[in-house]
Write a protein that holds these residues in place. Structure first.
Motif, mmCIF file in Angstrom:
data_model
loop_
_atom_site.group_PDB
_atom_site.id
_atom_site.type_symbol
_atom_site.label_atom_id
_atom_site.label_comp_id
_atom_site.label_asym_id
_atom_site.label_seq_id
_atom_site.Cartn_x
_atom_site.Cartn_y
_atom_site.Cartn_z
ATOM 1 N N GLY A 1 11.659 -0.521 -4.194
ATOM 2 C CA GLY A 1 10.729 0.468 -4.202
ATOM 3 C C GLY A 1 9.741 0.076 -4.078
ATOM 4 N N GLY A 2 8.889 -0.113 -3.650
ATOM 5 C CA GLY A 2 7.350 -0.661 -3.208
ATOM 6 C C GLY A 2 5.914 0.364 -3.725
ATOM 7 N N TYR A 3 4.914 -0.109 -3.607
ATOM 8 C CA TYR A 3 3.403 0.467 -2.932
ATOM 9 C C TYR A 3 2.906 0.056 -1.608
ATOM 10 C CZ TYR A 3 -1.138 2.393 -4.912
ATOM 11 O OH TYR A 3 -2.321 3.105 -4.582
ATOM 12 N N ALA A 4 3.054 1.687 -1.293
ATOM 13 C CA ALA A 4 2.870 1.336 0.471
ATOM 14 C C ALA A 4 0.617 1.737 0.623
ATOM 15 C CB ALA A 4 3.433 2.574 1.640
ATOM 16 N N ILE A 5 -0.307 1.852 1.438
ATOM 17 C CA ILE A 5 -1.271 1.603 1.992
ATOM 18 C C ILE A 5 -1.525 2.353 3.603
ATOM 19 C CG2 ILE A 5 -3.878 0.713 1.377
ATOM 20 C CD1 ILE A 5 -3.123 -0.394 -0.563
ATOM 21 N N PHE A 6 -1.320 2.645 4.108
ATOM 22 C CA PHE A 6 -1.836 3.433 5.142
ATOM 23 C C PHE A 6 -3.565 4.288 5.866
ATOM 24 C CE2 PHE A 6 2.376 5.795 6.303
ATOM 25 C CZ PHE A 6 3.386 4.203 6.047
ATOM 26 N N GLU A 7 -3.666 2.584 6.512
ATOM 27 C CA GLU A 7 -5.387 3.419 6.271
ATOM 28 C C GLU A 7 -5.427 4.206 7.488
ATOM 29 O OE1 GLU A 7 -7.927 1.362 5.816
ATOM 30 O OE2 GLU A 7 -6.640 0.357 4.613
#
Length: 134
Positions: free
Chosen positions: A19-25
């Motif tokens: 699992g994780g945390y994603a940030i898309f610009e």
């Protein structure tokens, strides 16, 4: 969009993979993936994710949860328009599962001893797309 439910046999139990945390610009796309062997559970925190599964387009908004199926093709059908942030969880199922318009009782892959007159249902029912809070 009409509701879809994913019914999963919980014996044996689902297995957490990663699992994780994603940030898309703005302008970024979710990776184009095909034939992954696990489910992908997404919790959108901020923004919108435009994702397609087997050619069906979905827009997942902030405060929504979405589940992508194993061994199915998923990809962005449109780049993100704003900064988009989400938690993701990969989990696998060695038992049976089905996606349908209604919850479906799914039998266990392993024998369950009946010790009492009541044996609990071992199927977990999840909506494919869910608003978590508003």
């Amino acid at each position: 969009m009409e509701d879809h439910y994913i019914s999963i046999s919980c014996l044996p139990l689902p297995t957490f993979i990663q699992g994780g945390y994603a940030i898309f610009e703005p302008g970024e796309n979710h990776p184009n993936r095909n034939d992954l062997q696990y489910f992908l559970l997404i919790f959108i925190v901020k923004g919108q994710l435009f994702i397609s599964e087997d050619g069906e387009n979905y827009t997942i908004n902030a405060n929504e949860m979405f589940i992508l199926l194993p061994r199915h093709h998923h990809y962005s059908w449109k780049p993100t328009e704003t900064q988009t942030e989400y938690y993701w969880v990969h989990f696998s199922i060695t038992g049976k599962w089905v996606q349908a318009k209604e919850p479906v009782k799914v039998g266990s892959e392993i024998d369950i001893p009946t010790l009492h007159y009541f044996t609990p249902t071992v199927t977990m029912y999840l909506k494919k797309e869910t608003v978590l809070y508003q």
